[in-house]
Design an enzyme around this catalytic site. Structure first.
Site, PDB file in Angstrom:
ATOM      1  N   ASP A 340      51.647  80.891  31.417  1.00  0.00           N
ATOM      2  CA  ASP A 340      50.386  80.682  32.128  1.00  0.00           C
ATOM      3  C   ASP A 340      49.628  79.459  31.629  1.00  0.00           C
ATOM      4  O   ASP A 340      49.329  78.530  32.387  1.00  0.00           O
ATOM      5  CB  ASP A 340      49.515  81.946  31.986  1.00  0.00           C
ATOM      6  CG  ASP A 340      48.177  81.838  32.701  1.00  0.00           C
ATOM      7  OD1 ASP A 340      47.398  80.921  32.381  1.00  0.00           O
ATOM      8  OD2 ASP A 340      47.885  82.684  33.551  1.00  0.00           O
ATOM      9  N   LEU A 365      46.886  82.975  36.255  1.00  0.00           N
ATOM     10  CA  LEU A 365      48.202  82.789  36.868  1.00  0.00           C
ATOM     11  C   LEU A 365      49.092  83.987  36.566  1.00  0.00           C
ATOM     12  O   LEU A 365      49.833  84.462  37.427  1.00  0.00           O
ATOM     13  CB  LEU A 365      48.842  81.495  36.373  1.00  0.00           C
ATOM     14  CG  LEU A 365      47.968  80.240  36.429  1.00  0.00           C
ATOM     15  CD1 LEU A 365      48.759  79.016  36.017  1.00  0.00           C
ATOM     16  CD2 LEU A 365      47.358  80.067  37.820  1.00  0.00           C
ATOM     17  N   ASP A 366      49.029  84.465  35.336  1.00  0.00           N
ATOM     18  CA  ASP A 366      49.798  85.647  34.954  1.00  0.00           C
ATOM     19  C   ASP A 366      49.333  86.884  35.706  1.00  0.00           C
ATOM     20  O   ASP A 366      50.128  87.592  36.338  1.00  0.00           O
ATOM     21  CB  ASP A 366      49.648  85.907  33.449  1.00  0.00           C
ATOM     22  CG  ASP A 366      50.681  85.175  32.614  1.00  0.00           C
ATOM     23  OD1 ASP A 366      51.770  84.873  33.132  1.00  0.00           O
ATOM     24  OD2 ASP A 366      50.397  84.922  31.425  1.00  0.00           O
ATOM     25  N   TYR A 367      48.047  87.176  35.615  1.00  0.00           N
ATOM     26  CA  TYR A 367      47.562  88.440  36.151  1.00  0.00           C
ATOM     27  C   TYR A 367      47.533  88.449  37.678  1.00  0.00           C
ATOM     28  O   TYR A 367      47.893  89.459  38.303  1.00  0.00           O
ATOM     29  CB  TYR A 367      46.187  88.767  35.570  1.00  0.00           C
ATOM     30  CG  TYR A 367      46.262  89.223  34.136  1.00  0.00           C
ATOM     31  CD1 TYR A 367      46.690  90.506  33.819  1.00  0.00           C
ATOM     32  CD2 TYR A 367      45.934  88.367  33.088  1.00  0.00           C
ATOM     33  CE1 TYR A 367      46.787  90.934  32.507  1.00  0.00           C
ATOM     34  CE2 TYR A 367      46.025  88.778  31.758  1.00  0.00           C
ATOM     35  CZ  TYR A 367      46.443  90.071  31.479  1.00  0.00           C
ATOM     36  OH  TYR A 367      46.552  90.486  30.178  1.00  0.00           O
TER      37      TYR A 367
END
Length: 473
Positions: A340, A365-367
């Protein structure tokens, strides 16, 4: 534009134009994040999509229609959930001293050294000791492009900081903009064996029959081959709505225990060594009986093990194949490793601070990718029940970054974001406590609620490799 309108657009991208948006409510509470970017609205929209997809699965299996609610403050805080995890009162998630921004001779670079093997490759590439001051001194003498190239050749993670304008002109950005944020398609042009039609029908019957009404995804089998945050959050999202999620790892692979805990709620975990014939046979056996496969490996890694998409379809013509990458699978950066904050730096999302660039105050971006992937898998499940077939879902962190920029252009900036994230005490109303083999845990609750089947986990996170590699439902 409202979060509900964003959810509507996402549903249309997934081929779900009749998603029951009227059943979704979003509480317009302030953002919890110290940023002007519209991450709170996007987080609420993504989690609204999760809730609607779960409710639709419940209804498709014979349950009543449900209302879905999302709190905007909680949804925004979930973009940095790992920062609020505590084990016996201590925070297990931290940053390595060599992870972050470093000045180059002509700009800035970002190093990602959260895993020891990536840190060691980077240090070896520049013949440096594991000492932050030594790294600062050495990189300050080198051009940023040279640092990025040498790191890439060594299999490490260092990347030049780019602004949005530069990223928009990059050929990888152009490649990614040709695809939607979430790509979902039924793969119909791959050959299948003569017995696969019967097996596919049996798989669909099992999914319809293995339901008692307790949760939308009861009886759904999810094989989670991912690490870090985005991929594991896809699995955790599905676990929250009743799926049996089996996380596959191996004792020789490096892990970040704090993130294993944060993304491990509701899962079991087994070790399978894919370097061996026995391990690959075990994985193939699990794939045959799975409903969803989450592939968080670098693009091509499963294929190199003899488990490319054609093989997966032959093993299980009724599979939903959910893939995640950093920069996509095609284009000049296709298949490149990334995380991320690393992708933030490449895509112009690094913010200016008093002492140089800084990360966003969360890992959106990850979540966001994690929640979108979980929602897409549930939409694919509905369509698979109706149509059958092998379904493929693709997400890329860099495409999610582009989506963040697109929404920034279309949504108003946060008017008065807080100067800092809430404290652990302030976050207490959205925290849950439970015992585990790791210790006493405090973690964030799911930010979405359903009127009849609220999200819940089958149990606390478990140590890696603590389960047998078998399905229990």
């Amino acid at each position: 534009m409202t979060p509900k309108q964003i959810t509507t657009e996402l549903a249309r991208d997934l081929g779900w134009p009749d998603a029951p948006i009227d059943r979704l409510s979003v509480d317009p509470t302030p953002t919890a994040l110290a940023t002007w970017m519209p991450i709170a609205d996007m987080a609420a929209a993504a989690q609204g999509l999760v809730g609607l997809a779960a409710a639709a699965m419940h209804e498709a299996r014979g349950g009543p229609a449900q209302d879905v609610a999302v709190d905007r403050w909680s949804a925004s805080l979930s973009m940095t959930a790992s920062a609020y995890l505590t084990v016996d009162g201590e925070k297990p998630v931290s940053w390595d001293p060599l992870t972050g921004y470093f000045r180059a001779a002509d700009g800035w670079v970002y190093l990602h050294c959260q895993f020891p093997h990536l840190r060691d490759r980077l240090l070896e590439a520049f013949a440096l000791p594991n000492d932050r001051d030594a790294v600062i001194a050495a990189l300050a003498k080198l051009p940023a492009q040279q640092i990025e190239d040498r790191a890439a050749q060594a299999g490490g993670c260092a990347i030049m900081r780019q602004d949005r304008t530069t990223w928009d002109k990059h050929p990888q950005a152009a490649e990614l903009k040709r695809r939607p944020v979430i790509s979902l398609e039924r793969v119909a042009d791959l050959p299948t064996g003569p017995s696969n039609g019967t097996r596919a029908q049996a798989g669909r019957r099992r999914l319809l029959n293995a339901w008692t009404g307790r949760s939308p995804l009861e009886g759904v089998r999810v094989l989670d081959l991912s690490r870090v945050i985005a991929g594991p959050m896809m699995g955790r999202t599905l676990a929250e709505h009743g799926a049996e999620v089996l996380r596959i790892g191996a004792s020789h692979l490096p892990v970040f225990e704090g993130l294993v805990i944060n993304t491990g709620f509701g899962k079991r975990s087994a070790h399978v060594d894919l370097r061996t014939d026995a391990g690959r046979d075990t994985l193939a056996s699990l794939i045959r009986e799975a409903d969803i496969l989450i592939d968080g490996f670098r693009p091509g890694a499963l294929a190199a093990l003899g488990l490319g998409q054609k093989t997966l379809q032959d093993l299980n013509p009724n599979l939903i194949y959910l893939t995640l990458s950093a920069f996509g699978e095609t284009g000049p950066w296709g298949g490149r490793r990334g995380f991320d904050t690393y992708v933030q730096c490449a895509t112009g999302l690094s913010m200016d601070g008093p002492d140089g660039p800084t990360r966003l105050p969360c890992q959106p971006l990850d979540y966001l990718s994690g929640y979108l992937g979980g929602a897409a898998a549930m939409v694919a499940l509905q369509r698979r029940i109706a149509e059958g077939g092998f379904w493929r879902i693709e997400l890329a962190l860099a495409r999610t970054a582009i989506w963040l920029w697109e929404m920034t252009d279309r949504l108003p900036a946060e008017v008065a974001p807080p100067k800092a994230k809430p404290s652990l005490g302030d976050a207490a109303p959205v925290m849950i406590e439970m015992a585990s083999n790791f210790g006493h845990l405090r973690a964030m609750c799911p930010a979405v609620s359903l009127s009849d089947t609220p999200p819940e986990w089958r149990g606390p996170p478990v140590p890696l490799g603590s389960s047998d590699p078998v399905w229990t439902t």
